[in-house]
Design a protein around this motif. Structure first.
Motif, mmCIF file in Angstrom:
data_model
loop_
_atom_site.group_PDB
_atom_site.id
_atom_site.type_symbol
_atom_site.label_atom_id
_atom_site.label_comp_id
_atom_site.label_asym_id
_atom_site.label_seq_id
_atom_site.Cartn_x
_atom_site.Cartn_y
_atom_site.Cartn_z
ATOM 1 N N ARG A 10 37.799 44.485 40.005
ATOM 2 C CA ARG A 10 37.166 43.802 38.867
ATOM 3 C C ARG A 10 37.503 44.506 37.559
ATOM 4 N NH1 ARG A 10 32.180 44.947 36.513
ATOM 5 N NH2 ARG A 10 31.476 46.191 38.302
ATOM 6 N N PRO A 47 40.324 40.126 30.857
ATOM 7 C CA PRO A 47 39.498 38.929 30.613
ATOM 8 C C PRO A 47 40.290 37.762 30.039
ATOM 9 C CG PRO A 47 38.349 40.904 29.896
ATOM 10 C CD PRO A 47 39.742 41.329 30.255
ATOM 11 N N ILE A 63 38.686 34.237 29.285
ATOM 12 C CA ILE A 63 37.531 34.767 28.565
ATOM 13 C C ILE A 63 38.003 35.324 27.229
ATOM 14 C CG2 ILE A 63 35.688 36.497 28.587
ATOM 15 C CD1 ILE A 63 35.651 36.281 31.602
ATOM 16 N N ASP A 96 36.577 40.144 23.099
ATOM 17 C CA ASP A 96 35.303 40.508 22.473
ATOM 18 C C ASP A 96 35.385 41.980 22.074
ATOM 19 O OD1 ASP A 96 32.739 41.074 21.717
ATOM 20 O OD2 ASP A 96 31.786 40.449 23.592
ATOM 21 N N ARG A 127 32.997 44.390 23.682
ATOM 22 C CA ARG A 127 33.000 44.576 25.146
ATOM 23 C C ARG A 127 33.087 46.060 25.476
ATOM 24 N NH1 ARG A 127 34.336 41.727 29.874
ATOM 25 N NH2 ARG A 127 34.416 39.822 28.629
ATOM 26 N N LEU A 162 36.387 42.838 33.946
ATOM 27 C CA LEU A 162 35.367 41.785 33.919
ATOM 28 C C LEU A 162 33.975 42.342 34.196
ATOM 29 C CD1 LEU A 162 37.133 38.950 35.974
ATOM 30 C CD2 LEU A 162 36.994 39.171 33.484
ATOM 31 N N ARG A 163 32.981 41.670 33.630
ATOM 32 C CA ARG A 163 31.596 41.979 33.975
ATOM 33 C C ARG A 163 31.254 41.329 35.312
ATOM 34 N NH1 ARG A 163 31.160 40.284 28.394
ATOM 35 N NH2 ARG A 163 30.678 42.067 27.024
ATOM 36 N N GLU A 177 28.715 39.440 36.061
ATOM 37 C CA GLU A 177 28.307 38.051 35.901
ATOM 38 C C GLU A 177 29.505 37.135 35.638
ATOM 39 O OE1 GLU A 177 27.186 40.258 32.016
ATOM 40 O OE2 GLU A 177 27.178 40.598 34.206
ATOM 41 N N GLU A 178 30.546 37.680 35.036
ATOM 42 C CA GLU A 178 31.757 36.880 34.795
ATOM 43 C C GLU A 178 32.490 36.598 36.103
ATOM 44 O OE1 GLU A 178 32.673 38.448 30.235
ATOM 45 O OE2 GLU A 178 33.548 39.487 31.963
ATOM 46 N N HIS A 219 30.436 33.937 37.905
ATOM 47 C CA HIS A 219 30.612 32.596 37.320
ATOM 48 C C HIS A 219 31.971 32.022 37.693
ATOM 49 C CE1 HIS A 219 30.563 29.311 34.455
ATOM 50 N NE2 HIS A 219 31.723 29.746 33.977
ATOM 51 N N LEU A 220 33.031 32.814 37.575
ATOM 52 C CA LEU A 220 34.379 32.316 37.838
ATOM 53 C C LEU A 220 34.602 31.997 39.315
ATOM 54 C CD1 LEU A 220 36.352 34.765 35.527
ATOM 55 C CD2 LEU A 220 36.127 32.291 35.202
#
Length: 282
Positions: free
Chosen positions: A12, A17, A22, A25, A28, A33-34, A36-37, A40-41
């Motif tokens: 991860r 991103p 994504i 940011d 960040r 990746l976080r 939660e990302e 979601h993906l």
């Protein structure tokens, strides 16, 4: 050793991103990746993915593993490794303890024009022909090629493409650690390499997985110079974890001439090629 939670965390952290859509940011603070990302993906709940990374969720479905592999950018070998890690709690393979069959040693004796050896999952050389012993410039019994590459050789030594060889070795050991997580000798070897080599530690932290079945392999031999060989790995039958490795030269090349010179040395040194120092039986 390796486990599902650790593998997911490392991979991860390596995902860009932007590569998965994504937006960048500047605030960040996490690498890659976080959690939660990823959730979601891949179409799973954040809570479930967190439990996967904490080792509290067991037996993820094939659909979940496929989705995670896609998000993390895993190739086919790494996807198989992910599946193996996910199944470890249900079935933990024992490290094979296989004796060398006389028939395998006879096969090695038949290979005279190319270096050939038999290697186990720990990268211990179990047996080899005289040309392989001359290629490595040392007796084959006791040779572990992972230890040889990281602790005995460097980028100026025997291996013509030392950096790529080191990546192959770490990827192979990562794959073996997933197959045999309860092998104490393998665990000890990985610990030894981690303590003794900064490069091994850096590569191991990437969690790359490799299973090389064929490809170029270059050696800088002190007697005959550069040998640009082609390596083929043949998995031996059964659950031995061993491979027959044969390194050949393209016809009409300087490497073919170099191997012929080495073969001549082998023929002129009967004692070193026929004593137990050349082949190892276990």
């Amino acid at each position: 050793m390796d486990d599902l939670a650790g593998f997911l965390r490392i991979r991860r952290s390596r995902v860009d991103p932007a590569a998965v859509g994504i937006p960048a940011d500047r605030y960040r603070r996490v690498e890659g990746l976080r959690r939660e990302e990823v959730a979601h993906l891949s179409g799973v709940s954040v809570d479930y993915y967190v439990r996967l990374e904490q080792g509290r969720a067991t037996q993820p479905s094939e659909q979940v593993l496929d989705a995670l592999a896609k998000v993390l950018g895993l190739d086919d070998i790494e996807r198989e490794h992910l599946d193996r890690l996910a199944r470890q709690r249900r079935r933990r393979a024992k490290a094979p303890n296989v004796r060398m069959r006389p028939e395998l040693l006879r096969v090695l004796d038949l290979i005279t024009g190319a270096p050939a050896l038999i290697m186990d999952h720990r990268m211990d050389v179990r047996a080899g022909n005289p040309l392989a012993a001359l290629l490595y410039g040392r007796p084959l019994p006791g040779l572990n090629t992972a230890r040889h590459i990281f602790l005995e050789e460097d980028e100026r030594g025997l291996y013509g493409d030392w950096e790529n060889c080191t990546r192959d070795v770490v990827g192979h050991l990562r794959l073996a650690a997933g197959k045999y997580p309860d092998d104490p000798r393998l665990t000890s070897l990985i610990g030894e390499l981690s303590m003794g080599s900064d490069r091994f530690r850096r590569l191991w932290a990437r969690a790359d997985v490799r299973a090389r079945s064929h490809g170029p392999k270059a050696y800088r031999h002190p007697l005959v110079g550069l040998l640009e060989l082609h390596q083929e790995n043949f998995a031996l039958p059964g659950e031995s974890g061993m491979e027959l490795i044969v390194m050949s030269a393209a016809p009409g090349t300087p490497t073919e001439d170099g191997l012929s010179l080495l073969a001549g040395l082998a023929a002129n040194d009967t004692e070193s090629t026929t004593t137990p120092g050349t082949r190892m039986r276990k």
